[in-house]
Design a protein around this motif. Structure first.
Motif, mmCIF file in Angstrom:
data_model
loop_
_atom_site.group_PDB
_atom_site.id
_atom_site.type_symbol
_atom_site.label_atom_id
_atom_site.label_comp_id
_atom_site.label_asym_id
_atom_site.label_seq_id
_atom_site.Cartn_x
_atom_site.Cartn_y
_atom_site.Cartn_z
ATOM 1 N N ALA A 187 0.818 -1.223 0.000
ATOM 2 C CA ALA A 187 0.000 0.000 0.000
ATOM 3 C C ALA A 187 0.848 1.268 0.000
ATOM 4 O O ALA A 187 0.311 2.369 -0.048
ATOM 5 C CB ALA A 187 -0.940 -0.003 1.212
ATOM 6 N N LYS A 188 2.174 1.125 0.055
ATOM 7 C CA LYS A 188 3.029 2.319 0.045
ATOM 8 C C LYS A 188 2.822 3.106 -1.252
ATOM 9 O O LYS A 188 2.678 2.523 -2.331
ATOM 10 C CB LYS A 188 4.501 1.910 0.167
ATOM 11 C CG LYS A 188 4.861 1.489 1.589
ATOM 12 C CD LYS A 188 6.069 2.260 2.086
ATOM 13 C CE LYS A 188 6.291 2.017 3.564
ATOM 14 N NZ LYS A 188 7.617 1.459 3.817
ATOM 15 N N VAL A 189 2.844 4.409 -1.127
ATOM 16 C CA VAL A 189 2.633 5.266 -2.289
ATOM 17 C C VAL A 189 3.609 4.922 -3.418
ATOM 18 O O VAL A 189 3.221 4.823 -4.585
ATOM 19 C CB VAL A 189 2.760 6.757 -1.898
ATOM 20 C CG1 VAL A 189 2.868 7.644 -3.139
ATOM 21 C CG2 VAL A 189 1.547 7.174 -1.068
ATOM 22 N N ASN A 192 2.520 2.398 -5.841
ATOM 23 C CA ASN A 192 1.202 2.600 -6.438
ATOM 24 C C ASN A 192 1.100 3.803 -7.361
ATOM 25 O O ASN A 192 0.022 4.366 -7.538
ATOM 26 C CB ASN A 192 0.152 2.720 -5.320
ATOM 27 C CG ASN A 192 -0.086 1.395 -4.633
ATOM 28 O OD1 ASN A 192 -0.796 0.544 -5.153
ATOM 29 N ND2 ASN A 192 0.555 1.199 -3.488
ATOM 30 N N GLN A 193 2.232 4.193 -7.938
ATOM 31 C CA GLN A 193 2.217 5.356 -8.832
ATOM 32 C C GLN A 193 1.293 5.133 -10.031
ATOM 33 O O GLN A 193 0.563 6.037 -10.445
ATOM 34 C CB GLN A 193 3.646 5.658 -9.334
ATOM 35 C CG GLN A 193 4.598 6.133 -8.248
ATOM 36 C CD GLN A 193 4.204 7.466 -7.618
ATOM 37 O OE1 GLN A 193 3.340 8.169 -8.126
ATOM 38 N NE2 GLN A 193 4.807 7.797 -6.497
ATOM 39 N N LEU A 195 -1.366 3.253 -10.239
ATOM 40 C CA LEU A 195 -2.749 3.326 -9.784
ATOM 41 C C LEU A 195 -3.187 4.784 -9.633
ATOM 42 O O LEU A 195 -4.276 5.170 -10.073
ATOM 43 C CB LEU A 195 -2.849 2.601 -8.432
ATOM 44 C CG LEU A 195 -4.192 2.641 -7.725
ATOM 45 C CD1 LEU A 195 -5.214 1.798 -8.466
ATOM 46 C CD2 LEU A 195 -4.054 2.148 -6.290
ATOM 47 N N LEU A 196 -2.328 5.589 -9.014
ATOM 48 C CA LEU A 196 -2.662 7.003 -8.814
ATOM 49 C C LEU A 196 -2.836 7.710 -10.154
ATOM 50 O O LEU A 196 -3.785 8.477 -10.340
ATOM 51 C CB LEU A 196 -1.560 7.700 -7.994
ATOM 52 C CG LEU A 196 -1.525 7.341 -6.511
ATOM 53 C CD1 LEU A 196 -0.283 7.900 -5.846
ATOM 54 C CD2 LEU A 196 -2.775 7.878 -5.812
#
Lengths: 202, 202
Positions: A187-189, A192-193, A195-196
């Motif tokens: 779940a770390k940002v 998840n680039q 996804l964002l």
């Protein structure tokens, strides 16, 4: 772009229960792959080549070192142990999480090469309990037990270089915590680039 | 020395489901305390002062700002929202984890003051789903819905400043992930120095 897998390294002093915890973690989290180490130590009863370890002669292990085929290797109590590099790279590139169960010396070496890995130091509830476990295991001579205990004290200081520490008092609790660590790391940002960007419509 | 509590901030655009996710998280993790915000907006049906919010007049809210009693505050769509500082400090010093459920603007402000907090950005599965949720909720005018959607796109970019992102597609899954994040954060080496010293016999 496919998301890369996470490398998780579970480490700790001898007798902390790395093997049991990792075996249970692999059962709980079926997507997690296990990195099989290479070693020159003799197989224990029931161990098979390519399952628990890749068993090597000293000669063939040294050839692996020369060829740069190991992510880390160490001479521990007169035996070589090492992590073959190729399968780790392959799993990570395929987006699969991979678990390394290695001793502290090996983990510190991998840390330098793969600083983005998730480093988990498994702790015994106490030094007294560690001694009891080493004696109960019954695989080591008195001399080796004393050497392992002495080494364990120093290794606890190395724990400060890890990202996480987990006490292995009850195996299930330790496994649940490491499982939670993997969930959190996913779940770390930074993981998840894509996804964002997708949700922002970029 | 008693371990300090963790501050966890759950944030995200309007309609992402922050309220539902946080309510379920508090049920699942009974040791987690909830930080009650202060606001000048009118109570919705069923809301009580000191339960969902501390409801303030503009005058008394502005007095709080002047007195430095808020960790963050913002004027959102004409209403003040803010986080009273005293209860947060109190819980953390007592070793209790505390949950802040705040909008993106507020979270970015808290981030500057409390960089060690755990910042979780809750994402909708898609912008289309977010629009559907805002319309289903039926609490906003068409003008406000359009303003919220426009704002949401910008807020997703702010997510890159957070530590974690969690997609709220199924509430239970989002809650389980945030619960895992808290478990993982407790296992961070930085939160376990006392434990390491104790086991090393220091």
């Amino acid at each position: 772009m496919k998301r890369k897998g996470c490398l998780i390294v579970v480490s700790g002093a001898s007798g902390t229960g790395k093997g049991t915890v990792c075996a249970e973690l692999l059962k709980k989290r079926s997507s997690l792959r296990y990195s099989i180490s290479a070693t020159t130590r003799s197989p224990r009863a029931g161990e098979q080549d390519g399952v628990q370890y890749f068993f090597h002669s000293r000669e063939s292990f040294e050839k692996l070192i020369e060829d740069g085929g190991l992510l880390e290797w160490a001479d521990v109590y007169g035996n070589y142990y090492g992590t073959p590099k190729a399968p780790v790279d392959k799993f990570l590139n395929e987006g699969q999480d991979i678990l390394l169960e290695i001793d502290t010396q090996g983990a510190l070496n991998v840390m330098e090469k793969m600083p983005d890995g998730i480093y988990v130091f498994l702790l015994p509830p106490s030094m007294e309990e560690l001694e009891r476990r080493l004696r109960t295991r019954g695989t080591d001579s008195e001399e080796v037990i004393l050497r392992r205990l002495d080494s364990a004290r120093g290794e606890v200081n190395a724990a400060k270089k890890y990202r996480y520490v987990v006490v292995n008092e009850v195996v299930k609790d330790a496994v649940d915590t490491i499982d939670a660590i993997l969930t959190a790391e996913h779940a770390k940002v930074a993981n998840n680039q894509d996804l964002l960007d997708k949700i922002a419509g970029l």
